[in-house]
Design a protein around this motif. Sequence first.
Motif, PDB file in Angstrom:
ATOM      1  N   ALA A  70       0.850  -1.194   0.000  1.00  0.00           N
ATOM      2  CA  ALA A  70       0.000   0.000   0.000  1.00  0.00           C
ATOM      3  C   ALA A  70       0.888   1.247   0.000  1.00  0.00           C
ATOM      4  O   ALA A  70       2.032   1.199   0.450  1.00  0.00           O
ATOM      5  CB  ALA A  70      -0.894  -0.008   1.237  1.00  0.00           C
ATOM      6  N   GLU A  72       1.014   3.840   1.868  1.00  0.00           N
ATOM      7  CA  GLU A  72       1.531   4.252   3.168  1.00  0.00           C
ATOM      8  C   GLU A  72       2.772   3.450   3.571  1.00  0.00           C
ATOM      9  O   GLU A  72       3.672   3.966   4.229  1.00  0.00           O
ATOM     10  CB  GLU A  72       0.457   4.202   4.263  1.00  0.00           C
ATOM     11  N   HIS A  79       0.814   2.511   9.302  1.00  0.00           N
ATOM     12  CA  HIS A  79      -0.287   1.828   8.626  1.00  0.00           C
ATOM     13  C   HIS A  79      -1.088   1.009   9.628  1.00  0.00           C
ATOM     14  O   HIS A  79      -0.641   0.747  10.736  1.00  0.00           O
ATOM     15  CB  HIS A  79       0.242   0.928   7.500  1.00  0.00           C
ATOM     16  N   VAL A  82      -6.127  -1.373   7.077  1.00  0.00           N
ATOM     17  CA  VAL A  82      -6.598  -1.068   5.717  1.00  0.00           C
ATOM     18  C   VAL A  82      -5.544  -1.335   4.641  1.00  0.00           C
ATOM     19  O   VAL A  82      -5.864  -1.276   3.461  1.00  0.00           O
ATOM     20  CB  VAL A  82      -7.207   0.350   5.584  1.00  0.00           C
ATOM     21  N   VAL A  83      -4.320  -1.691   5.050  1.00  0.00           N
ATOM     22  CA  VAL A  83      -3.361  -2.164   4.031  1.00  0.00           C
ATOM     23  C   VAL A  83      -3.889  -3.456   3.417  1.00  0.00           C
ATOM     24  O   VAL A  83      -3.639  -3.723   2.236  1.00  0.00           O
ATOM     25  CB  VAL A  83      -1.923  -2.355   4.576  1.00  0.00           C
ATOM     26  N   TRP A  86      -6.381  -2.541   0.668  1.00  0.00           N
ATOM     27  CA  TRP A  86      -5.644  -2.179  -0.548  1.00  0.00           C
ATOM     28  C   TRP A  86      -5.287  -3.453  -1.323  1.00  0.00           C
ATOM     29  O   TRP A  86      -5.516  -3.551  -2.522  1.00  0.00           O
ATOM     30  CB  TRP A  86      -4.380  -1.397  -0.171  1.00  0.00           C
ATOM     31  N   LYS A 141      -5.367   6.168  -2.382  1.00  0.00           N
ATOM     32  CA  LYS A 141      -4.158   6.531  -1.641  1.00  0.00           C
ATOM     33  C   LYS A 141      -4.458   6.870  -0.182  1.00  0.00           C
ATOM     34  O   LYS A 141      -3.768   6.409   0.721  1.00  0.00           O
ATOM     35  CB  LYS A 141      -3.434   7.689  -2.313  1.00  0.00           C
ATOM     36  N   SER A 143      -5.789   6.169   2.954  1.00  0.00           N
ATOM     37  CA  SER A 143      -6.269   4.915   3.536  1.00  0.00           C
ATOM     38  C   SER A 143      -7.591   5.073   4.291  1.00  0.00           C
ATOM     39  O   SER A 143      -8.368   4.128   4.376  1.00  0.00           O
ATOM     40  CB  SER A 143      -5.205   4.309   4.447  1.00  0.00           C
ATOM     41  N   ARG A 146     -10.588   4.294   1.885  1.00  0.00           N
ATOM     42  CA  ARG A 146     -10.737   2.988   1.227  1.00  0.00           C
ATOM     43  C   ARG A 146     -12.036   2.334   1.660  1.00  0.00           C
ATOM     44  O   ARG A 146     -12.477   2.485   2.805  1.00  0.00           O
ATOM     45  CB  ARG A 146      -9.563   2.063   1.573  1.00  0.00           C
TER      46      ARG A 146
END
Length: 173
Positions: A70, A72, A79, A82-83, A86, A141, A143, A146
């Motif tokens: 991701a 970030e 992070h 939410v990675v 992604w 981008k 986060s 998302r």
Amino acid sequence: MREGSWTAMYIASLAQALAYCHEKDVIHRDIKPENLLLDHEGRLKITGFGWSVQSKSKRHTMCGTLDYLAPEMVENKAHDYVVDNWTLGILCYEFLYGVPPFEAESQTDTFRRIVKVDLSFPSTPQVFAEAKNLISRLLVKDSSKRLFLQKIMKLPWIMKNADPMDKCSKLDL
């Protein structure tokens, strides 16, 4: 099966499993095809928990696999779970088009494309506009903007193509 329904079914299953992990404060941080297995009944299994962490706070470790990182992480920013959201967008794209969306000739170019979210969709008629919408809502981008995993099940493409009663739509960790 309809075009894209396997992808929708596996993305829906994976979203449910990741939502469960996130409820338990587990961030996988390395979702990629190599860490997904199918059993003899076609059910998806998540493996590769080596980079996983159980944490309620933001993390700073750069980890995972290049094409699935991701923004970030690439930018060495903190992070959280939410990675994984992604990465779900990366997988959906790769399942439909056969390559990760930000793949480039060099690591530097891949990092640049990820940070810019240099996303483009090949002109493939069989890929649904709703699938592109899902991907675009996950590959954001910022986060905090998302798409939440719980909302994926209510999206038109998932509802039309992923049968929740299908035995393959159940995912075991």
